[in-house]
Design a protein around this motif. Sequence first.
Motif, PDB file in Angstrom:
ATOM      1  N   SER A 324      45.641  15.211 -44.038  1.00 15.96           N
ATOM      2  CA  SER A 324      44.199  15.211 -44.337  1.00 15.96           C
ATOM      3  C   SER A 324      43.782  13.885 -44.964  1.00 15.96           C
ATOM      4  N   LEU A 325      44.623  13.370 -45.872  1.00 14.30           N
ATOM      5  CA  LEU A 325      44.315  12.074 -46.484  1.00 14.30           C
ATOM      6  C   LEU A 325      44.352  10.951 -45.454  1.00 14.30           C
ATOM      7  N   LEU A 326      45.236  11.078 -44.468  1.00 13.11           N
ATOM      8  CA  LEU A 326      45.293  10.072 -43.405  1.00 13.11           C
ATOM      9  C   LEU A 326      43.973  10.047 -42.632  1.00 13.11           C
ATOM     10  N   MET A 327      43.426  11.227 -42.348  1.00 16.71           N
ATOM     11  CA  MET A 327      42.153  11.297 -41.619  1.00 16.71           C
ATOM     12  C   MET A 327      41.012  10.743 -42.478  1.00 16.71           C
ATOM     13  N   LEU A 328      41.037  11.063 -43.764  1.00 20.61           N
ATOM     14  CA  LEU A 328      40.001  10.520 -44.643  1.00 20.61           C
ATOM     15  C   LEU A 328      40.143   9.006 -44.793  1.00 20.61           C
ATOM     16  N   SER A 329      41.395   8.512 -44.759  1.00 26.08           N
ATOM     17  CA  SER A 329      41.610   7.063 -44.832  1.00 26.08           C
ATOM     18  C   SER A 329      40.967   6.358 -43.648  1.00 26.08           C
ATOM     19  N   ILE A 330      41.033   6.988 -42.478  1.00 27.91           N
ATOM     20  CA  ILE A 330      40.392   6.401 -41.293  1.00 27.91           C
ATOM     21  C   ILE A 330      38.888   6.288 -41.517  1.00 27.91           C
ATOM     22  N   VAL A 331      38.295   7.340 -42.101  1.00 32.48           N
ATOM     23  CA  VAL A 331      36.850   7.338 -42.348  1.00 32.48           C
ATOM     24  C   VAL A 331      36.474   6.254 -43.357  1.00 32.48           C
ATOM     25  N   VAL A 332      37.233   6.170 -44.460  1.00 37.02           N
ATOM     26  CA  VAL A 332      36.918   5.201 -45.513  1.00 37.02           C
ATOM     27  C   VAL A 332      37.175   3.780 -45.034  1.00 37.02           C
ATOM     28  N   LEU A 333      38.319   3.576 -44.372  1.00 35.76           N
ATOM     29  CA  LEU A 333      38.667   2.233 -43.909  1.00 35.76           C
ATOM     30  C   LEU A 333      37.673   1.739 -42.861  1.00 35.76           C
ATOM     31  N   GLY A 334      37.288   2.602 -41.948  1.00 40.59           N
ATOM     32  CA  GLY A 334      36.357   2.190 -40.899  1.00 40.59           C
ATOM     33  C   GLY A 334      34.955   1.955 -41.412  1.00 40.59           C
ATOM     34  N   GLY A 335      34.566   2.676 -42.425  1.00 37.50           N
ATOM     35  CA  GLY A 335      33.200   2.578 -42.950  1.00 37.50           C
ATOM     36  C   GLY A 335      32.565   3.949 -42.940  1.00 37.50           C
ATOM     37  N   ILE A 336      32.305   4.495 -44.122  1.00 39.70           N
ATOM     38  CA  ILE A 336      31.770   5.856 -44.207  1.00 39.70           C
ATOM     39  C   ILE A 336      30.393   5.904 -43.543  1.00 39.70           C
ATOM     40  N   GLY A 337      30.282   6.740 -42.531  1.00 40.15           N
ATOM     41  CA  GLY A 337      29.012   6.905 -41.833  1.00 40.15           C
ATOM     42  C   GLY A 337      28.884   6.073 -40.573  1.00 40.15           C
ATOM     43  N   ASN A 338      29.814   5.144 -40.330  1.00 37.71           N
ATOM     44  CA  ASN A 338      29.765   4.330 -39.113  1.00 37.71           C
ATOM     45  C   ASN A 338      30.704   4.945 -38.074  1.00 37.71           C
ATOM     46  N   LEU A 339      30.146   5.427 -36.979  1.00 38.82           N
ATOM     47  CA  LEU A 339      30.955   6.146 -35.991  1.00 38.82           C
ATOM     48  C   LEU A 339      31.943   5.220 -35.289  1.00 38.82           C
ATOM     49  N   TRP A 340      31.532   4.000 -34.969  1.00 40.74           N
ATOM     50  CA  TRP A 340      32.465   3.066 -34.339  1.00 40.74           C
ATOM     51  C   TRP A 340      33.520   2.572 -35.325  1.00 40.74           C
ATOM     52  N   GLY A 341      33.193   2.586 -36.611  1.00 40.90           N
ATOM     53  CA  GLY A 341      34.178   2.207 -37.618  1.00 40.90           C
ATOM     54  C   GLY A 341      35.383   3.122 -37.592  1.00 40.90           C
TER      55      GLY A 341
END
Length: 399
Positions: A324-341
């Motif tokens: 779960s933290l790995l999936m959240l890391s993807i969201v945070v690293l890419g940019g919270i709220g940016n779908l292409w991130g």
Amino acid sequence: MSSLSSPAPSLSVPRIRRHPRALVTAVVALLFSGGGVMMHAESQPVVLALLAAFILAFGVADRTQIGREIAATCGDYRGVANGMALLCALILIVLFHADHYALLMLATVAIFSTACIALNLQLAFAGIANFAGAAFFIIGSYTAAVVSAYTTVPRAFAPAIGALVTGAMGLVLLLPVLRTRGHYAALVTIAFGVLLRTWLEVNDVLGGPQGLKIGSFSILGLDFARLNQIGPWSVSFYLPYATLSVCMFGLVFILVRRLENSWVGIALDVVRSDETAAAVFGLSIRLWKVVGFVLGNAIIGMAGALYGMMNGFVTPNGAGLGDSLLMLSIVVLGGIGNLWGSVVAALIILELPEKLQTIQEFRLLLFALLVLVILLFRPGGILPRPARDLSRFIDGAPK
């Protein structure tokens, strides 16, 4: 006659603005070409060179006027960029039609990007921190396993049923979440993930610690696991999964983007930003949180069902907090709220450890450090979410 010669043509902002669609097409094609080469590369120096080129291109786009202009042009022509991205993904699938590993990586990135878009819907739009993303992902996989093993329902409906089951489970979990706020809501989702994994490990009907086998996806008599030939061409059995994964990502991307740009997205932003102000304007806090959380979990479950059918099995290990933290890391690293991130971060987090064997054992440590660095020096992530543009409402308002 003057001895002065005409200035040599150079890349400048006015020249960039002359052909914006061609520029956006070239940028997207270049990025996907780099991603395709990285998926196919077997040499670690080549992977490192591509990574350095990506960091250099990112720095140019972020620190120079021309780079910012190119990035802004891509943002202004999102339709062209999104359409070109889908075309490039399908071209990569055709080029890698017989390459098992490249197609597996492409499908995995597309599926996890889909799940992380759903997490964005919950965290960035509705303001609900979900630390049980992997748990809902696994629920989708177990649902596909049960549908294929114990029912006569066609397997083509397994992802849809997985979405319904995980959506319903999300609604049940939301009851205690709505009674708490902030960190306590996050703790509820963490506890749910731990309880689910423990329950799956002791449940013999669902295979216990060994898990369950999952039947492959099939539609109209076409079994994806048995497909190895299309006409005169030999193809990988991952080819249909990669195609379906990209199409699923495209549909979810369009759905979430539509929601973000509609009054639903505005309502979710208001509820997340200030619950008191939202209540003053007549918005139901509970209703919009239910919409964001349930819809997000349904999308995660659908992605999990397809991922399980592609791999052919599911075990309780995938429901752990680490995933779960790995999936959240993807969201945070890419940019919270940016779908292409989420796509860029999924490519980095899922593919690099497979290509760079030297960091395989330390990948969680490196990802943790990477997230800390991003939060310290670029809190918005690699691709921060652009500010919402409400000018069309302001321009249309009576003066």
